[in-house]
Design a protein around this motif. Sequence first.
Motif, PDB file in Angstrom:
ATOM      1  N   GLY A 185     -14.266 -51.409  11.768  1.00  0.00           N
ATOM      2  CA  GLY A 185     -13.689 -50.214  12.353  1.00  0.00           C
ATOM      3  C   GLY A 185     -13.178 -49.253  11.298  1.00  0.00           C
ATOM      4  N   PHE A 186     -12.639 -49.802  10.215  1.00  0.00           N
ATOM      5  CA  PHE A 186     -12.153 -48.945   9.134  1.00  0.00           C
ATOM      6  C   PHE A 186     -13.311 -48.173   8.519  1.00  0.00           C
ATOM      7  CE2 PHE A 186     -10.321 -47.560   5.206  1.00  0.00           C
ATOM      8  CZ  PHE A 186      -8.964 -47.435   5.456  1.00  0.00           C
ATOM      9  N   ALA A 187     -14.432 -48.869   8.287  1.00  0.00           N
ATOM     10  CA  ALA A 187     -15.617 -48.197   7.743  1.00  0.00           C
ATOM     11  C   ALA A 187     -16.107 -47.125   8.702  1.00  0.00           C
ATOM     12  CB  ALA A 187     -16.714 -49.219   7.473  1.00  0.00           C
ATOM     13  N   ALA A 188     -16.093 -47.432   9.998  1.00  0.00           N
ATOM     14  CA  ALA A 188     -16.544 -46.460  10.998  1.00  0.00           C
ATOM     15  C   ALA A 188     -15.702 -45.189  10.940  1.00  0.00           C
ATOM     16  CB  ALA A 188     -16.483 -47.080  12.393  1.00  0.00           C
ATOM     17  N   GLY A 189     -14.376 -45.357  10.871  1.00  0.00           N
ATOM     18  CA  GLY A 189     -13.493 -44.201  10.808  1.00  0.00           C
ATOM     19  C   GLY A 189     -13.708 -43.375   9.559  1.00  0.00           C
ATOM     20  N   GLN A 190     -13.796 -44.037   8.418  1.00  0.00           N
ATOM     21  CA  GLN A 190     -13.965 -43.327   7.160  1.00  0.00           C
ATOM     22  C   GLN A 190     -15.321 -42.635   7.060  1.00  0.00           C
ATOM     23  OE1 GLN A 190     -11.894 -42.836   4.193  1.00  0.00           O
ATOM     24  NE2 GLN A 190     -10.432 -43.138   5.860  1.00  0.00           N
ATOM     25  N   ILE A 191     -16.369 -43.306   7.520  1.00  0.00           N
ATOM     26  CA  ILE A 191     -17.714 -42.710   7.469  1.00  0.00           C
ATOM     27  C   ILE A 191     -17.773 -41.465   8.352  1.00  0.00           C
ATOM     28  CG2 ILE A 191     -20.128 -43.073   8.150  1.00  0.00           C
ATOM     29  CD1 ILE A 191     -19.739 -46.025   7.221  1.00  0.00           C
ATOM     30  N   ALA A 192     -17.222 -41.552   9.570  1.00  0.00           N
ATOM     31  CA  ALA A 192     -17.222 -40.402  10.472  1.00  0.00           C
ATOM     32  C   ALA A 192     -16.390 -39.260   9.905  1.00  0.00           C
ATOM     33  CB  ALA A 192     -16.699 -40.818  11.840  1.00  0.00           C
ATOM     34  N   LEU A 193     -15.212 -39.587   9.368  1.00  0.00           N
ATOM     35  CA  LEU A 193     -14.335 -38.560   8.813  1.00  0.00           C
ATOM     36  C   LEU A 193     -14.974 -37.878   7.610  1.00  0.00           C
ATOM     37  CD1 LEU A 193     -11.715 -37.003   8.471  1.00  0.00           C
ATOM     38  CD2 LEU A 193     -10.759 -39.000   7.292  1.00  0.00           C
ATOM     39  N   GLN A 194     -15.494 -38.669   6.660  1.00  0.00           N
ATOM     40  CA  GLN A 194     -16.091 -38.083   5.459  1.00  0.00           C
ATOM     41  C   GLN A 194     -17.310 -37.233   5.816  1.00  0.00           C
ATOM     42  OE1 GLN A 194     -14.682 -38.213   2.561  1.00  0.00           O
ATOM     43  NE2 GLN A 194     -13.124 -39.742   3.034  1.00  0.00           N
ATOM     44  N   PHE A 195     -18.043 -37.654   6.852  1.00  0.00           N
ATOM     45  CA  PHE A 195     -19.181 -36.863   7.318  1.00  0.00           C
ATOM     46  C   PHE A 195     -18.716 -35.483   7.785  1.00  0.00           C
ATOM     47  CE2 PHE A 195     -21.337 -35.448  11.228  1.00  0.00           C
ATOM     48  CZ  PHE A 195     -22.580 -35.110  10.703  1.00  0.00           C
ATOM     49  N   LEU A 196     -17.669 -35.439   8.605  1.00  0.00           N
ATOM     50  CA  LEU A 196     -17.174 -34.172   9.119  1.00  0.00           C
ATOM     51  C   LEU A 196     -16.627 -33.283   7.997  1.00  0.00           C
ATOM     52  CD1 LEU A 196     -15.364 -35.335  12.386  1.00  0.00           C
ATOM     53  CD2 LEU A 196     -17.492 -34.027  12.219  1.00  0.00           C
ATOM     54  N   LEU A 197     -15.910 -33.873   7.064  1.00  0.00           N
ATOM     55  CA  LEU A 197     -15.337 -33.094   5.963  1.00  0.00           C
ATOM     56  C   LEU A 197     -16.428 -32.524   5.055  1.00  0.00           C
ATOM     57  CD1 LEU A 197     -12.258 -35.322   4.988  1.00  0.00           C
ATOM     58  CD2 LEU A 197     -12.273 -33.219   6.358  1.00  0.00           C
ATOM     59  N   LYS A 198     -17.532 -33.258   4.904  1.00  0.00           N
ATOM     60  CA  LYS A 198     -18.644 -32.747   4.101  1.00  0.00           C
ATOM     61  C   LYS A 198     -19.430 -31.686   4.852  1.00  0.00           C
ATOM     62  CE  LYS A 198     -20.226 -36.885   2.997  1.00  0.00           C
ATOM     63  NZ  LYS A 198     -21.119 -37.937   2.434  1.00  0.00           N
ATOM     64  N   GLN A 199     -19.541 -31.856   6.175  1.00  0.00           N
ATOM     65  CA  GLN A 199     -20.255 -30.872   6.993  1.00  0.00           C
ATOM     66  C   GLN A 199     -19.535 -29.529   6.999  1.00  0.00           C
ATOM     67  OE1 GLN A 199     -23.454 -32.307   7.511  1.00  0.00           O
ATOM     68  NE2 GLN A 199     -23.280 -31.389   9.537  1.00  0.00           N
ATOM     69  N   PHE A 200     -18.207 -29.577   6.972  1.00  0.00           N
ATOM     70  CA  PHE A 200     -17.400 -28.351   7.054  1.00  0.00           C
ATOM     71  C   PHE A 200     -16.365 -28.357   5.933  1.00  0.00           C
ATOM     72  CE2 PHE A 200     -18.529 -29.840  11.359  1.00  0.00           C
ATOM     73  CZ  PHE A 200     -19.410 -28.824  11.723  1.00  0.00           C
ATOM     74  N   PRO A 201     -16.813 -28.160   4.676  1.00  0.00           N
ATOM     75  CA  PRO A 201     -15.895 -28.295   3.525  1.00  0.00           C
ATOM     76  C   PRO A 201     -14.755 -27.290   3.503  1.00  0.00           C
ATOM     77  CG  PRO A 201     -18.021 -27.375   2.865  1.00  0.00           C
ATOM     78  CD  PRO A 201     -18.188 -27.846   4.266  1.00  0.00           C
ATOM     79  N   GLN A 202     -14.917 -26.155   4.171  1.00  0.00           N
ATOM     80  CA  GLN A 202     -13.861 -25.142   4.186  1.00  0.00           C
ATOM     81  C   GLN A 202     -12.947 -25.271   5.395  1.00  0.00           C
ATOM     82  OE1 GLN A 202     -13.667 -23.285   1.442  1.00  0.00           O
ATOM     83  NE2 GLN A 202     -15.502 -24.385   0.775  1.00  0.00           N
ATOM     84  N   ALA A 203     -13.269 -26.201   6.277  1.00  0.00           N
ATOM     85  CA  ALA A 203     -12.520 -26.314   7.532  1.00  0.00           C
ATOM     86  C   ALA A 203     -11.207 -27.065   7.342  1.00  0.00           C
ATOM     87  CB  ALA A 203     -13.365 -27.035   8.580  1.00  0.00           C
ATOM     88  N   GLY A 204     -10.271 -26.774   8.218  1.00  0.00           N
ATOM     89  CA  GLY A 204      -9.020 -27.512   8.215  1.00  0.00           C
ATOM     90  C   GLY A 204      -9.166 -28.829   8.966  1.00  0.00           C
ATOM     91  N   TYR A 205      -8.350 -29.794   8.594  1.00  0.00           N
ATOM     92  CA  TYR A 205      -8.318 -31.094   9.287  1.00  0.00           C
ATOM     93  C   TYR A 205      -6.861 -31.434   9.543  1.00  0.00           C
ATOM     94  CZ  TYR A 205      -8.825 -36.120  10.173  1.00  0.00           C
ATOM     95  OH  TYR A 205      -8.767 -37.393  10.735  1.00  0.00           O
ATOM     96  N   THR A 206      -6.515 -31.604  10.798  1.00  0.00           N
ATOM     97  CA  THR A 206      -5.134 -31.922  11.145  1.00  0.00           C
ATOM     98  C   THR A 206      -5.082 -33.259  11.874  1.00  0.00           C
ATOM     99  OG1 THR A 206      -3.149 -31.179  12.312  1.00  0.00           O
ATOM    100  CG2 THR A 206      -5.260 -30.587  13.308  1.00  0.00           C
ATOM    101  N   LEU A 207      -4.149 -34.101  11.436  1.00  0.00           N
ATOM    102  CA  LEU A 207      -4.027 -35.465  11.946  1.00  0.00           C
ATOM    103  C   LEU A 207      -2.762 -35.622  12.768  1.00  0.00           C
ATOM    104  CD1 LEU A 207      -4.920 -37.852   8.995  1.00  0.00           C
ATOM    105  CD2 LEU A 207      -5.638 -38.166  11.349  1.00  0.00           C
ATOM    106  N   ALA A 208      -2.899 -36.280  13.912  1.00  0.00           N
ATOM    107  CA  ALA A 208      -1.742 -36.536  14.762  1.00  0.00           C
ATOM    108  C   ALA A 208      -0.758 -37.473  14.058  1.00  0.00           C
ATOM    109  CB  ALA A 208      -2.196 -37.157  16.077  1.00  0.00           C
ATOM    110  N   PRO A 209       0.519 -37.400  14.438  1.00  0.00           N
ATOM    111  CA  PRO A 209       1.502 -38.332  13.863  1.00  0.00           C
ATOM    112  C   PRO A 209       1.085 -39.781  14.105  1.00  0.00           C
ATOM    113  CG  PRO A 209       2.584 -36.631  15.176  1.00  0.00           C
ATOM    114  CD  PRO A 209       1.118 -36.482  15.422  1.00  0.00           C
ATOM    115  N   HIS A 210       1.371 -40.632  13.139  1.00  0.00           N
ATOM    116  CA  HIS A 210       1.159 -42.080  13.218  1.00  0.00           C
ATOM    117  C   HIS A 210      -0.321 -42.478  13.299  1.00  0.00           C
ATOM    118  CE1 HIS A 210       5.439 -42.044  13.946  1.00  0.00           C
ATOM    119  NE2 HIS A 210       5.280 -41.377  15.081  1.00  0.00           N
ATOM    120  N   SER A 211      -1.224 -41.588  12.891  1.00  0.00           N
ATOM    121  CA  SER A 211      -2.645 -41.931  12.939  1.00  0.00           C
ATOM    122  C   SER A 211      -2.969 -43.074  11.989  1.00  0.00           C
ATOM    123  CB  SER A 211      -3.503 -40.710  12.583  1.00  0.00           C
ATOM    124  OG  SER A 211      -3.407 -39.723  13.584  1.00  0.00           O
ATOM    125  N   HIS A 212      -3.973 -43.862  12.366  1.00  0.00           N
ATOM    126  CA  HIS A 212      -4.366 -45.032  11.573  1.00  0.00           C
ATOM    127  C   HIS A 212      -4.974 -44.595  10.240  1.00  0.00           C
ATOM    128  CE1 HIS A 212      -6.551 -48.712  10.440  1.00  0.00           C
ATOM    129  NE2 HIS A 212      -5.690 -49.338  11.226  1.00  0.00           N
TER     130      HIS A 212
END
Length: 335
Positions: free
Chosen positions: A90-117
């Motif tokens: 599950g950790f790999a799944a989260g990181q792979i999905a997140l890194q994919f989105l950040l690479k797809q939109f390098p100029q975009a903002g990313y905001t995380l809810a409190p207490h996120s894993h």
Amino acid sequence: MANFTHFADSIPGRIIYMDGKPFRWLGGTNYLGIGEHPLFNEKLKKGIELFPQNWGSSRKNNIQFTVWDELENALAKKFKHEAAALCSSGFAAGQIALQFLLKQFPQAGYTLAPHSHPAITTFLHAPFDGSREAWIQAALSEQVKILGTDGIRTPIVELFDFEWTKNLLPYQYLLVDESHRIGVQDIQINSSATIIQTASLSKAYGIPAGIILGPKEQIEEIKKDPLWIGSSPPNLAFCYACLHAHEAYKEQKEKLDENVNFFQSQLAETSINWAKGHPSFCTDNEKTIQILVDHGFKMNQFSYPKWNDPAIGRASIHATLKKADLVELSQLLQE
């Protein structure tokens, strides 16, 4: 700092032995207790016969196995997504999905809810320092491109309302870690935004794997990403068991629902932290934890997610517990 570590010789089901003494086990995240079901074990044995060795090569290797694609398709269909990508955890799944989105939109903002894993964080992206309500308002007003949140707060149990996601816009992305809801509660989120959900399958599903669920276009692109290609695939034997033990999961889910509904119906005045319909509950009351130990119940105690966080007690109403266990437990938890 207190050391709560115990070394076990086997994975506990209903009972765990500590220093030769049996306790009713309330710990872990094996919500369905799938390892106790004979059909799951039968299919796992068959899986081991077919795939006796772990296959650690890339999913882009010229040798492929249909069990991966079949399980991805089954899980995508079950959770009402177009497609899915299996990962080693599950950790790999989260990181792979997140890194994919950040690479797809390098100029975009990313905001995380409190207490996120930590699975959906980076050293540059820390969870919002404030209330969840304030985070939602800020994310909506600023129209942030990528948003991240857990499906349910853990280890402190708190259900989240996702009605606010109906206000997200089609160009936005919502990444949700569903590790503690998948297989236990409904995870469907209705929104105009693109929803990508990731989860550990080692909890309710009881297999060493993770999953990314989302639109076909995004999943196909994730499967072209070096992070997914270069990461190890999940164990074949366990994937086979998960794919072919549908009736076992169904039966264990019915037992879990019955146990949770009965247990929570017995709670009146109690200091424990619990959420309706979810198997987990928490407490930091050492007196309560000791009362449970004295009456033959054992839960987890650990610091999380930081090693030096104050330790809390976390327990789960597993599908393997008996009604008599739940009656006694609910009585002990009354103030």
